[in-house]
Structures are given as structure tokens and as C-alpha cells.
Design a protein around this motif. Structure first.
Motif, short mmCIF file in Angstrom:
data_model
loop_
_atom_site.label_atom_id
_atom_site.label_comp_id
_atom_site.label_asym_id
_atom_site.label_seq_id
_atom_site.Cartn_x
_atom_site.Cartn_y
_atom_site.Cartn_z
N PRO A 199 -6.50 13.42 -13.93
CA PRO A 199 -6.49 11.95 -14.04
C PRO A 199 -5.12 11.39 -14.43
CG PRO A 199 -8.46 12.86 -15.07
CD PRO A 199 -7.58 14.03 -14.73
N ASP A 200 -4.33 12.15 -15.20
CA ASP A 200 -3.02 11.67 -15.64
C ASP A 200 -1.89 12.25 -14.79
OD1 ASP A 200 -3.27 14.28 -16.45
OD2 ASP A 200 -2.48 13.96 -18.49
N SER A 201 -2.22 12.70 -13.59
CA SER A 201 -1.19 13.28 -12.71
C SER A 201 -0.09 12.26 -12.41
CB SER A 201 -1.83 13.74 -11.40
OG SER A 201 -0.83 14.13 -10.47
N PRO A 202 1.18 12.68 -12.41
CA PRO A 202 2.28 11.78 -12.03
C PRO A 202 2.13 11.22 -10.62
CG PRO A 202 3.13 13.78 -13.08
CD PRO A 202 1.66 14.01 -12.83
N ALA A 203 1.32 11.88 -9.79
CA ALA A 203 1.14 11.40 -8.42
C ALA A 203 0.53 10.01 -8.39
CB ALA A 203 0.27 12.38 -7.65
N HIS A 204 -0.35 9.69 -9.32
CA HIS A 204 -0.97 8.37 -9.35
C HIS A 204 0.07 7.29 -9.67
CE1 HIS A 204 -4.89 10.24 -9.04
NE2 HIS A 204 -4.65 10.96 -10.12
N ARG A 205 0.93 7.58 -10.62
CA ARG A 205 2.00 6.62 -10.96
C ARG A 205 2.96 6.45 -9.78
NH1 ARG A 205 4.62 4.72 -15.66
NH2 ARG A 205 6.82 4.25 -15.33
N ALA A 206 3.29 7.56 -9.11
CA ALA A 206 4.19 7.48 -7.96
C ALA A 206 3.61 6.62 -6.86
CB ALA A 206 4.49 8.90 -7.44
N ALA A 207 2.31 6.75 -6.62
CA ALA A 207 1.67 5.94 -5.57
C ALA A 207 1.67 4.47 -5.95
CB ALA A 207 0.24 6.43 -5.34
N LEU B 195 0.54 -10.12 -9.74
CA LEU B 195 0.47 -8.76 -9.22
C LEU B 195 -0.84 -8.16 -9.71
CD1 LEU B 195 1.97 -6.43 -7.71
CD2 LEU B 195 2.76 -5.68 -9.96
N ALA B 196 -1.67 -7.68 -8.79
CA ALA B 196 -2.99 -7.17 -9.17
C ALA B 196 -3.39 -6.01 -8.28
CB ALA B 196 -4.04 -8.28 -9.08
N ASP B 197 -4.09 -5.05 -8.87
CA ASP B 197 -4.72 -4.00 -8.07
C ASP B 197 -5.72 -4.63 -7.12
OD1 ASP B 197 -3.46 -1.71 -8.99
OD2 ASP B 197 -4.81 -1.49 -10.69
N LEU B 198 -5.84 -4.05 -5.94
CA LEU B 198 -6.80 -4.58 -4.98
C LEU B 198 -8.20 -4.51 -5.56
CD1 LEU B 198 -7.13 -5.69 -2.12
CD2 LEU B 198 -7.51 -3.35 -1.34
N GLY B 199 -8.89 -5.66 -5.65
CA GLY B 199 -10.24 -5.70 -6.19
C GLY B 199 -10.31 -5.69 -7.70
N ALA B 200 -9.17 -5.89 -8.37
CA ALA B 200 -9.18 -5.83 -9.84
C ALA B 200 -10.04 -6.92 -10.45
CB ALA B 200 -7.75 -5.93 -10.37
N GLU B 201 -10.10 -8.08 -9.79
CA GLU B 201 -10.86 -9.19 -10.36
C GLU B 201 -12.36 -8.95 -10.27
OE1 GLU B 201 -8.61 -9.42 -8.06
OE2 GLU B 201 -6.95 -10.62 -8.86
N GLU C 228 0.83 -1.20 0.00
CA GLU C 228 0.00 0.00 0.00
C GLU C 228 0.86 1.25 0.00
OE1 GLU C 228 -3.77 0.10 2.29
OE2 GLU C 228 -2.98 -1.69 3.29
N ALA C 229 0.31 2.32 -0.55
CA ALA C 229 0.97 3.62 -0.53
C ALA C 229 -0.10 4.70 -0.41
CB ALA C 229 1.80 3.84 -1.79
N ARG C 230 0.20 5.71 0.38
CA ARG C 230 -0.72 6.83 0.55
C ARG C 230 0.10 8.12 0.54
NH1 ARG C 230 -5.90 6.77 2.34
NH2 ARG C 230 -5.62 4.60 3.03
N LEU C 231 -0.11 8.94 -0.47
CA LEU C 231 0.66 10.17 -0.64
C LEU C 231 -0.23 11.38 -0.43
CD1 LEU C 231 2.66 9.24 -3.88
CD2 LEU C 231 3.27 8.78 -1.51
N GLU C 232 0.32 12.43 0.14
CA GLU C 232 -0.36 13.71 0.29
C GLU C 232 0.24 14.67 -0.73
OE1 GLU C 232 -2.92 14.46 2.26
OE2 GLU C 232 -3.01 12.42 3.09
N ILE C 233 -0.59 15.13 -1.68
CA ILE C 233 -0.11 15.91 -2.82
C ILE C 233 -0.88 17.23 -2.91
CG2 ILE C 233 0.26 15.91 -5.32
CD1 ILE C 233 1.86 13.79 -3.91
N ASP C 234 -0.17 18.29 -3.27
CA ASP C 234 -0.84 19.56 -3.51
C ASP C 234 -1.77 19.42 -4.73
OD1 ASP C 234 0.37 20.94 -1.42
OD2 ASP C 234 2.09 21.52 -2.64
N HIS D 141 -4.08 7.17 -3.10
CA HIS D 141 -3.92 5.86 -2.47
C HIS D 141 -3.79 4.79 -3.54
CE1 HIS D 141 -5.59 2.12 -0.51
NE2 HIS D 141 -4.62 2.44 0.30
N ALA D 142 -2.86 3.87 -3.32
CA ALA D 142 -2.69 2.73 -4.22
C ALA D 142 -2.50 1.48 -3.38
CB ALA D 142 -1.49 2.93 -5.15
N CYS D 143 -3.04 0.36 -3.85
CA CYS D 143 -2.95 -0.89 -3.11
C CYS D 143 -2.88 -2.05 -4.11
CB CYS D 143 -4.15 -1.06 -2.18
SG CYS D 143 -4.04 -2.46 -1.06
N VAL D 144 -1.92 -2.94 -3.90
CA VAL D 144 -1.76 -4.09 -4.80
C VAL D 144 -1.65 -5.37 -3.98
CG1 VAL D 144 -0.64 -2.76 -6.63
CG2 VAL D 144 0.76 -3.84 -4.85
#
Length: 244
Positions: A144-152, A181-187, A30-36, A230-233
């Protein structure tokens, strides 16, 4: 799999939980980032009221043009501008045999997205200073294409690998290969709920009837609200035989 040299051999498939010699290890990263925030959206509702339909539409058109002209004057600070809902509604007298139309009330909404927060406070104040104009927001967001999503997502994967390695080392083993390797709930991901015409925020209340004309007000000091990404795999690995 079947041995091609032995047609009578029984097909074999990997066990779902591995074998004693090659156990499988399942972890979550899991990752949780705080972004401006990158953008701020405001919703502007312009209204008009007249004794007849034409008068209401004329005033509404004029006020809508004033609001659009003001918003567009901020140039590149406006990333997106669109017209939302429009309505013109007759207002009736008390119900009864003598019921009749006593006035018409119209409204039109404008959605404006800004990328320059230094202009945001001034624009919202100037819009609110216009006649019969209601301003709601701001709603802060990331693109939607913010680099923050990729970083998370990257950080979540690294967390999964580090956690799996720590488990393997605790057993005196080493990580082998990545199995899944799968996103949480991807199935079984739920279908996103449809967003409304106002971008999911609903229709704001109409401003009150006109009273005293507002005086000139200083620009609002609006502080951007940091966004949580937030990202979770889920990850599954094989590892060497534990030293138990």
C-alpha cells in the motif's frame, strides 16, 4: 466578497466558469505505470479426515504444524504469515432413519506473503508435496505504501499541467493560477467493499480425497506478474485573456 468601505455593496463571488478576462480551464491528468510486484501471497489449505473427531483433529494439528514449520524455515523471505479459517465438519451417511456420522473432516488455511520470489517456486512445490495440502496462488501485489503509487500521482499532476498549458497556448494565452486539484471521484467516492477473511479472494476448494502419494517434484518456475498503477486527477486553472 463585500467591500468593507461600502456596507451597502452587493457581495461578489467568482463565477464558476471564470470571466472573459480570467477564464477557467478544466482538464484531466492521467498516469498508468507498469511495475514489477513487490509481494506474492499464497493460500495453503491443510485437511484431515478421521473416523472420529479426535482422530481428525490430531491429524489436522500435525499437518498444520508441518506446513507452518516449512513456511517459517524460509526466514526473512516470509513477510507475513497468518492463520485463516478453521473448520471441523461431520460427514453423514445417506439421509434417512439410519442417518449417522461416518467420519469427520477438518481444514485450516494459512496465508503467507513472500517478498523473495526466488524462494516462492520452491516453497509452493514443497507445500504441495505435503500430505492432504492444497496450495492456491500466487497473488502478486504492490505494498500500500509503495513508491509506485506516489510516482503515478505525480505523473498524473504533471500531465494535467502540461495539458492545461497546451490548451492555453492554443488560445494565445498563459496559465494563471491553480484553482482546484482533486482525485477523480474524490467528491463522491464509493465506500470500499469489505474484504473477506481470505483477503478478498474467497475460500479455495478443498483438495480431493487422498490418492497415491505424490513424488518429489522440482521447484516451480513462477514468473512475476507486472502490476498496473493508475492515477487520475481533475484540475482547474485560471488563464489570461485569450487572443481570439
Amino acid at each position: 466578497m463585500t467591500n468593507p468601505l461600502d456596507p451597502d455593496a452587493t457581495p461578489t463571488t467568482p463565477l464558476p466558469y471564470g470571466t472573459p478576462d480570467t477564464p477557467r480551464l478544466a482538464v484531466r491528468g492521467e498516469a498508468r505505470l507498469e511495475i514489477d510486484p513487490e509481494t506474492a501471497r499464497i493460500l495453503v489449505t491443510v485437511t484431515a479426515r478421521g473416523a472420529d473427531r479426535n482422530a481428525a483433529l490430531t491429524d489436522l494439528t500435525r499437518r498444520n504444524d508441518e506446513a507452518l514449520t516449512l513456511i517459517k524455515s524460509y526466514g526473512n523471505a516470509i513477510e507475513h504469515l497468518e492463520t485463516g479459517a478453521f473448520s471441523i465438519t461431520p460427514q453423514l451417511t445417506d439421509k434417512g432413519r439410519n442417518e449417522r456420522i461416518r467420519a469427520y473432516r477438518g481444514s485450516v488455511t494459512l496465508n503467507a506473503t513472500l517478498n523473495d520470489f526466488t524462494s516462492l517456486g520452491e516453497l509452493t512445490t514443497r507445500l504441495a508435496d505435503l500430505e492432504l495440502t492444497h496450495v492456491a496462488g500466487p497473488w502478486w501485489a504492490l505494498r500500500p505504501d509503495s513508491p509506485a503509487h506516489r510516482a503515478a500521482r505525480t505523473q498524473a499532476v504533471h500531465e494535467a499541467v502540461q495539458r492545461a498549458r497546451a490548451y492555453a497556448e492554443a488560445l494565445g494565452a498563459r496559465l494563471g493560477a491553480l484553482v482546484e486539484l482533486a482525485d477523480l471521484g474524490a467528491e463522491n467516492a464509493p465506500t470500499p467493499a469489505p474484504r473477506g477473511a481470505m483477503g478478498g479472494y474467497g475460500m479455495p476448494p478443498l483438495p480431493p480425497e487422498p490418492g497415491a502419494a505424490p513424488g518429489s517434484a522440482p521447484a516451480l518456475d513462477l514468473q512475476p506478474q507486472r502490476q498496473t498503477v493508475h492515477a487520475c486527477v481533475n484540475a482547474r486553472f485560471t488563464m489570461t485573456r485569450p487572443a481570439l
